[in-house]
Scaffold this active site. Structure first.
Site, mmCIF file in Angstrom:
data_model
loop_
_atom_site.group_PDB
_atom_site.id
_atom_site.type_symbol
_atom_site.label_atom_id
_atom_site.label_comp_id
_atom_site.label_asym_id
_atom_site.label_seq_id
_atom_site.Cartn_x
_atom_site.Cartn_y
_atom_site.Cartn_z
ATOM 1 N N GLU A 1 9.121 17.714 14.193
ATOM 2 C CA GLU A 1 9.512 17.471 12.797
ATOM 3 C C GLU A 1 8.634 18.352 11.906
ATOM 4 O OE1 GLU A 1 8.449 13.793 10.744
ATOM 5 O OE2 GLU A 1 10.513 13.623 10.023
ATOM 6 N N CYS B 1 13.238 12.425 5.937
ATOM 7 C CA CYS B 1 13.329 12.021 7.343
ATOM 8 C C CYS B 1 14.713 12.346 7.895
ATOM 9 C CB CYS B 1 13.038 10.533 7.472
ATOM 10 S SG CYS B 1 14.073 9.539 6.387
ATOM 11 N N GLU C 1 10.257 2.608 10.277
ATOM 12 C CA GLU C 1 11.220 3.669 9.940
ATOM 13 C C GLU C 1 10.460 4.980 10.016
ATOM 14 O OE1 GLU C 1 14.244 3.083 9.699
ATOM 15 O OE2 GLU C 1 14.395 0.972 9.181
ATOM 16 N N LYS D 1 0.858 -1.200 0.000
ATOM 17 C CA LYS D 1 0.000 0.000 0.000
ATOM 18 C C LYS D 1 0.886 1.239 0.000
ATOM 19 C CE LYS D 1 -1.839 3.168 2.899
ATOM 20 N NZ LYS D 1 -1.930 4.164 1.864
HETATM 21 P P1 NAD Z 1 2.348 8.894 7.241
HETATM 22 O O1 NAD Z 1 2.693 8.240 8.535
HETATM 23 O O2 NAD Z 1 1.275 9.897 7.242
HETATM 24 O O3 NAD Z 1 1.960 7.799 6.140
HETATM 25 C C1 NAD Z 1 2.799 6.740 5.805
HETATM 26 C C2 NAD Z 1 1.955 5.601 5.240
HETATM 27 O O4 NAD Z 1 1.138 5.090 6.298
HETATM 28 C C3 NAD Z 1 1.015 6.037 4.131
HETATM 29 O O5 NAD Z 1 0.935 5.024 3.164
HETATM 30 C C4 NAD Z 1 -0.299 6.195 4.871
HETATM 31 O O6 NAD Z 1 -1.433 6.081 4.038
HETATM 32 C C5 NAD Z 1 -0.217 5.054 5.866
HETATM 33 N N1 NAD Z 1 -1.066 5.212 7.049
HETATM 34 C C6 NAD Z 1 -1.476 6.359 7.632
HETATM 35 N N2 NAD Z 1 -2.251 6.076 8.700
HETATM 36 C C7 NAD Z 1 -2.319 4.733 8.789
HETATM 37 C C8 NAD Z 1 -2.978 3.848 9.692
HETATM 38 N N3 NAD Z 1 -3.720 4.285 10.697
HETATM 39 N N4 NAD Z 1 -2.838 2.526 9.499
HETATM 40 C C9 NAD Z 1 -2.066 2.051 8.483
HETATM 41 N N5 NAD Z 1 -1.447 2.847 7.593
HETATM 42 C C10 NAD Z 1 -1.559 4.181 7.757
HETATM 43 O O7 NAD Z 1 3.724 9.513 6.681
HETATM 44 P P2 NAD Z 1 3.939 10.368 5.348
HETATM 45 O O8 NAD Z 1 3.384 11.730 5.569
HETATM 46 O O9 NAD Z 1 3.526 9.601 4.165
HETATM 47 O O10 NAD Z 1 5.539 10.442 5.293
HETATM 48 C C11 NAD Z 1 6.308 11.393 5.962
HETATM 49 C C12 NAD Z 1 6.866 10.817 7.247
HETATM 50 O O11 NAD Z 1 7.647 9.664 6.942
HETATM 51 C C13 NAD Z 1 7.821 11.773 7.945
HETATM 52 O O12 NAD Z 1 7.582 11.712 9.333
HETATM 53 C C14 NAD Z 1 9.194 11.216 7.621
HETATM 54 O O13 NAD Z 1 10.204 11.539 8.550
HETATM 55 C C15 NAD Z 1 8.908 9.737 7.610
HETATM 56 N N6 NAD Z 1 9.920 9.012 6.830
HETATM 57 C C16 NAD Z 1 10.789 8.198 7.499
HETATM 58 C C17 NAD Z 1 11.807 7.536 6.801
HETATM 59 C C18 NAD Z 1 12.761 6.612 7.502
HETATM 60 O O14 NAD Z 1 13.338 5.764 6.829
HETATM 61 N N7 NAD Z 1 12.948 6.721 8.811
HETATM 62 C C19 NAD Z 1 11.912 7.717 5.419
HETATM 63 C C20 NAD Z 1 11.005 8.555 4.765
HETATM 64 C C21 NAD Z 1 10.002 9.187 5.493
#
Ligand code: NAD
Length: 497
Positions: A387, A286, A252, A177
């Site tokens: 963040e 991130c 992550e 997903k």
């Molecule tokens: P997000 O947490 O909003 O979404 C990530 C994914 O989770 C999406 O596919 C989203 O649809 C899904 N999701 C959201 N709520 C959910 C739930 N309740 N149950 C299951 N799935 C759910 O994050 P984002 O806005 O897409 O990405 C940005 C974030 O990702 C930032 O905090 C960034 O730091 C982090 N990030 C971390 C890394 C790493 O490797 N540590 C790398 C890239 C991004």
């Protein structure tokens, strides 16, 4: 690239289709707000169907010899390499990052696929001596079953490719997903696996909101692992759901990454690199260097050059040559940055550049925001702790490197960290004392290499991906004891468990 070429669909058991209730959501170009596609909004029925298929093909796939599975990955790599420019264009259109950066992301995806493909002939484990004569002991690897892959929008090509190839090479099947802001490049990943000959149902693809598709995945106990990248707050929810089934996971998550600039740093090297770490992909990384902790003596000189550099960055549509920084992903993301600019001012930090939108013709069409620098930021301000995930960097003054390290650690996050210094003692001190999963010396906080482990500590996550650990993540180890004495053993031998 015509938007008409992008035809997003769910892929369930090899069948391309719309969602079971026919609903869709829009994907727009963040640089122009133009509609790119209407994308199926998957339902819990679609997730169930995807998991049913992943289960039905699992035994065939897991019994396919790993070198044969690897052949498919090598073909995936070849296709990515050949079509890298077209893929980078889709990535820029959908996510906004500047084209050269998008191309670098596509190449990183290629590198990961090729690195992991070699594991088809390298998924080693070990043999061990036994306590007993005529007995062989060894550890074999088994796949986990069905793996759920849930990914964010900011690296929508490379992050799924950190997860899907190692899951597949180890013999697992996958339900994937992607984030709802970037389903088009994710769809390309799935199409490439199909073209490379992956059997139907081994990789299933369901687009749609986290609250619907993501949660339906979390609630299905047939998924044996969730490999997740996203915000820390979402990671906590996922960990709670996984706890119910004692399910394996990789999380992550977010970061608020410190870069220390010591008095002896070479500013000709440090300033451009820190600008890149802080503002590339519009600060939506991130690993973005968002807290720059500068030793007192060099502070003013650093600030002068850094602000000048931030002001001069080329911001615009990522498809235009020479552009360094694209737009923010959505209007909501831009509103969040504006909120933090207000918070920073109210907290008493001094904003020396940026802090607003652009009003020229081209950039007012998209979600652009000026690279922003706050100085005199205290580490306990919200702008230094939260963040922000945008083009905002805070400069914090420190008396010396020891104090800078204390400030670096005073955060809930622990993903990446860096120090600019020519003093080996400072370099090693920061590497050993800063609580982070990744540490750099004389490089900004960004720039992962696929053969090294990637991940964070504290609220930045749980587990590592890439590197040699990738295969560990997607296999279980089974201890195996083979008695070839063919003799009756005495009672109570080796009774320890
Ligand atoms: P997000 O947490 O909003 O979404 C990530 C994914 O989770 C999406 O596919 C989203 O649809 C899904 N999701 C959201 N709520 C959910 C739930 N309740 N149950 C299951 N799935 C759910 O994050 P984002 O806005 O897409 O990405 C940005 C974030 O990702 C930032 O905090 C960034 O730091 C982090 N990030 C971390 C890394 C790493 O490797 N540590 C790398 C890239 C991004």
């Amino acid at each position: 690239m015509s938007q008409l070429l992008l035809k997003p669909e769910l892929v369930i058991g090899g069948e391309h289709r719309m969602s079971s209730d026919g609903s869709t959501f829009e994907v727009r170009n963040p640089a122009t707000k133009e509609l790119l596609a209407n994308v199926p909004k998957g339902t819990s029925d679609d997730v169930k169907a995807a998991i049913d298929f992943a289960q039905s093909v699992y035994s065939n796939w897991s019994e396919t010899p790993a070198p044969q599975r690897a052949e498919i990955l090598y073909r995936v790599g070849e296709i990515i390499r050949k079509e890298q420019n077209e893929l980078a264009e889709i990535l820029t259109l959908e996510e906004g990052k500047a084209f050269p950066e998008a191309l670098a992301e596509i190449v990183e995806g290629y590198d990961t696929v090729m690195y992991i493909a070699a594991d088809g002939r390298r998924m080693w484990s070990y043999v061990s001596p036994s306590e007993q004569k005529d007995k062989a002991c060894m550890v074999i690897r088994r796949p986990l079953g069905i793996v759920g892959v849930i990914t964010p929008w900011n690296f929508p090509f490379s992050i799924p490719l950190w997860k899907i190839p190692p899951a597949l090479i180890a013999g697992n099947t996958v339900v994937f997903k992607p984030a709802s802001n970037t389903p088009l490049i994710a769809m390309k990943i799935v199409e490439i696996f199909e073209r490379a000959g992956l059997p139907k149902g081994v990789l299933n693809f369901v687009t749609g909101p986290g609250s619907q598709v993501g949660e339906a995945m979390l609630n299905d106990k047939r998924l044996k692992m969730i490999s997740f990248t996203g915000e820390s707050i979402t990671g906590h929810k996922i960990a709670e759901a996984n706890a119910i089934f004692l399910r394996k996971q990789i999380l992550e998550l977010g970061g608020k990454n410190p870069i220390i600039v010591a008095n002896d740093a070479d500013l000709d090297v440090a300033v451009p690199a820190i600008l890149y770490a802080s503002y590339s992909n519009c600060g939506q990384k991130c690993t973005a260097g968002s807290r720059i902790i500068v030793e007192e003596k060099i502070h003013d000189k650093f600030v002068e050059r850094f602000v000048k550099g931030a002001d001069a960055l080329a911001v615009g549509n990522g498809m235009n040559p020479g552009v360094q920084i694209g737009p923010l992903i959505t209007e909501e993301a831009r509103a969040k940055i504006e909120k933090y600019v207000d918070i920073g001012k109210k907290e008493g930090a001094k904003m020396l550049c940026g802090g607003s939108r652009y009003d020229d013709n081209e950039r007012s069409k998209g979600h652009f925001f000026k690279p922003t620098v706050f100085v005199d930021a205290a580490n306990d301000m919200r702008i230094s702790q939260d963040e922000i995930f945008g083009p905002v960097a805070c400069v914090i003054k420190a008396r010396n490197v020891d104090e800078a390290i204390e400030i670096a650690n005073d955060t809930r996050y622990g993903l990446s960290s860096a120090i600019y210094t020519r003093d080996l003692k400072n370099a090693f001190k920061s590497l050993s004392k800063i609580e982070s999963g990744i540490g750099y010396v004389n490089q900004g906080t960004t720039g992962a290499e696929v053969h090294l482990p990637f991940g964070g500590v504290k609220d930045s996550g749980f587990g590592r991906e890439a590197g040699e650990i990738a295969i560990e993540n997607y296999t279980e180890k089974k201890a195996v004891f083979i008695d070839y004495s063919y003799e009756r053993r005495p009672w109570y031998f080796g009774e320890s468990g």
